[in-house]
Motif scaffolding. Structure first.
Motif, mmCIF file in Angstrom:
data_model
loop_
_atom_site.group_PDB
_atom_site.id
_atom_site.type_symbol
_atom_site.label_atom_id
_atom_site.label_comp_id
_atom_site.label_asym_id
_atom_site.label_seq_id
_atom_site.Cartn_x
_atom_site.Cartn_y
_atom_site.Cartn_z
ATOM 1 N N ALA A 62 -55.997 20.754 10.013
ATOM 2 C CA ALA A 62 -54.734 20.600 10.743
ATOM 3 C C ALA A 62 -53.520 20.830 9.846
ATOM 4 O O ALA A 62 -52.444 21.171 10.321
ATOM 5 N N ALA A 63 -53.700 20.664 8.522
ATOM 6 C CA ALA A 63 -52.616 20.902 7.564
ATOM 7 C C ALA A 63 -52.828 22.221 6.818
ATOM 8 O O ALA A 63 -52.306 22.408 5.727
ATOM 9 N N LEU A 64 -53.639 23.098 7.405
ATOM 10 C CA LEU A 64 -53.923 24.444 6.880
ATOM 11 C C LEU A 64 -54.827 24.457 5.651
ATOM 12 O O LEU A 64 -54.917 25.461 4.964
ATOM 13 N N GLY A 65 -55.514 23.355 5.395
ATOM 14 C CA GLY A 65 -56.504 23.323 4.327
ATOM 15 C C GLY A 65 -57.874 23.697 4.873
ATOM 16 O O GLY A 65 -58.000 24.158 6.015
ATOM 17 N N THR A 66 -58.892 23.496 4.053
ATOM 18 C CA THR A 66 -60.260 23.802 4.476
ATOM 19 C C THR A 66 -61.117 22.545 4.628
ATOM 20 O O THR A 66 -62.302 22.642 4.901
ATOM 21 N N ASP A 67 -60.513 21.371 4.424
ATOM 22 C CA ASP A 67 -61.181 20.083 4.632
ATOM 23 C C ASP A 67 -62.483 19.960 3.846
ATOM 24 O O ASP A 67 -63.485 19.472 4.349
ATOM 25 N N THR A 68 -62.447 20.408 2.570
ATOM 26 C CA THR A 68 -63.646 20.339 1.729
ATOM 27 C C THR A 68 -63.683 19.106 0.837
ATOM 28 O O THR A 68 -64.679 18.867 0.162
ATOM 29 N N ALA A 69 -62.592 18.334 0.839
ATOM 30 C CA ALA A 69 -62.507 17.164 -0.035
ATOM 31 C C ALA A 69 -61.411 16.238 0.486
ATOM 32 O O ALA A 69 -60.622 16.639 1.344
ATOM 33 N N PRO A 70 -61.343 15.016 -0.036
ATOM 34 C CA PRO A 70 -60.261 14.124 0.368
ATOM 35 C C PRO A 70 -58.893 14.721 0.007
ATOM 36 O O PRO A 70 -58.790 15.547 -0.904
ATOM 37 N N THR A 71 -57.862 14.263 0.710
ATOM 38 C CA THR A 71 -56.498 14.700 0.407
ATOM 39 C C THR A 71 -55.967 13.930 -0.795
ATOM 40 O O THR A 71 -56.483 12.853 -1.133
ATOM 41 N N PRO A 72 -54.916 14.434 -1.437
ATOM 42 C CA PRO A 72 -54.288 13.651 -2.509
ATOM 43 C C PRO A 72 -53.848 12.267 -2.027
ATOM 44 O O PRO A 72 -53.987 11.280 -2.766
ATOM 45 N N ALA A 73 -53.340 12.163 -0.797
ATOM 46 C CA ALA A 73 -52.935 10.854 -0.277
ATOM 47 C C ALA A 73 -54.134 9.910 -0.180
ATOM 48 O O ALA A 73 -54.015 8.711 -0.464
ATOM 49 N N GLU A 74 -55.283 10.432 0.222
ATOM 50 C CA GLU A 74 -56.492 9.599 0.289
ATOM 51 C C GLU A 74 -56.933 9.167 -1.107
ATOM 52 O O GLU A 74 -57.450 8.052 -1.291
ATOM 53 N N PHE A 75 -56.709 10.017 -2.112
ATOM 54 C CA PHE A 75 -57.008 9.612 -3.491
ATOM 55 C C PHE A 75 -56.080 8.489 -3.944
ATOM 56 O O PHE A 75 -56.495 7.586 -4.677
ATOM 57 N N VAL A 76 -54.819 8.525 -3.520
ATOM 58 C CA VAL A 76 -53.899 7.428 -3.840
ATOM 59 C C VAL A 76 -54.432 6.132 -3.232
ATOM 60 O O VAL A 76 -54.482 5.091 -3.906
ATOM 61 N N LEU A 77 -54.858 6.195 -1.974
ATOM 62 C CA LEU A 77 -55.418 5.003 -1.326
ATOM 63 C C LEU A 77 -56.703 4.554 -2.014
ATOM 64 O O LEU A 77 -56.941 3.351 -2.191
#
Length: 183
Positions: free
Chosen positions: A72-87
């Motif tokens: 949905a954010a034009l990525g390929t959804d192969t890994a967590p997002t940077p925001a998810e890494f912050v969490l």
């Protein structure tokens, strides 16, 4: 030797006393190196850990992490997002801090459950509207502690201590200098 929740309390207390006597080893520098994988993907690898002025090279490339963006954010959804890494970093730090301070207080935990959410308005990152911050707007954390022998007031005090002692929470809640240079 007293062990609570897989934490060696005596060793922890000895470590605390040693750091009171000599704070040098308490200072550490963490490092990662990253490389772009195309699109919005990056892979990072742990670097050397420097603690008390001593560099530990055994951590170089010992662990690898990747991030991406959802489709949905034009990525390929192969890994967590940077925001998810912050969490994730915040959840990890809360867990360490809870386990440490529970053990020091003699509170036996049967479980720690954490639910974290963060809000962001990506218009800030895209430069759309100058009044929108590019960063996270709010982080909410729900802590569920399973400690049958502890009272509610003990657990509330423990959570309060965590709020004041979590290094990652402190980093997020207070401005920290970030220095960027072009190689």
């Amino acid at each position: 030797m007293s062990v609570i929740d897989e934490v060696d309390v005596r060793a922890l207390q000895e470590n605390v006393e040693a750091l009171r006597a000599d704070p040098g080893p308490a200072r550490a520098t963490f490092a990662v190196g990253g490389s772009w994988q195309g699109g919005f993907r990056v892979t990072t690898r742990t670097g050397a850990l420097t603690q008390g002025g001593e560099r530990d090279e055994t951590r170089i490339a010992k662990f690898e992490m990747s991030s991406d963006e959802p489709v949905a954010a034009l990525g390929t959804d192969t890994a967590p997002t940077p925001a998810e890494f912050v969490l994730h970093a915040l959840a990890g730090c809360y867990t360490v801090t809870i386990a440490t301070h529970a053990a020091l207080r003699g509170i036996e935990l049967k479980g720690i459950g954490l639910e974290l959410e963060a809000d962001i308005d990506v218009r800030g990152s895209l430069g759309i509207g100058t009044s929108v911050r590019p960063g996270l707007q709010q982080i909410r954390i729900r802590v569920d502690l399973d400690a049958p022998e502890a009272g509610r007031s003990q657990l509330e005090e423990l959570v309060s201590v965590v709020e004041g002692r979590s290094a990652i929470r402190d980093t997020l809640a207070h401005p920290v200098e970030v220095v960027t240079t072009l190689a």
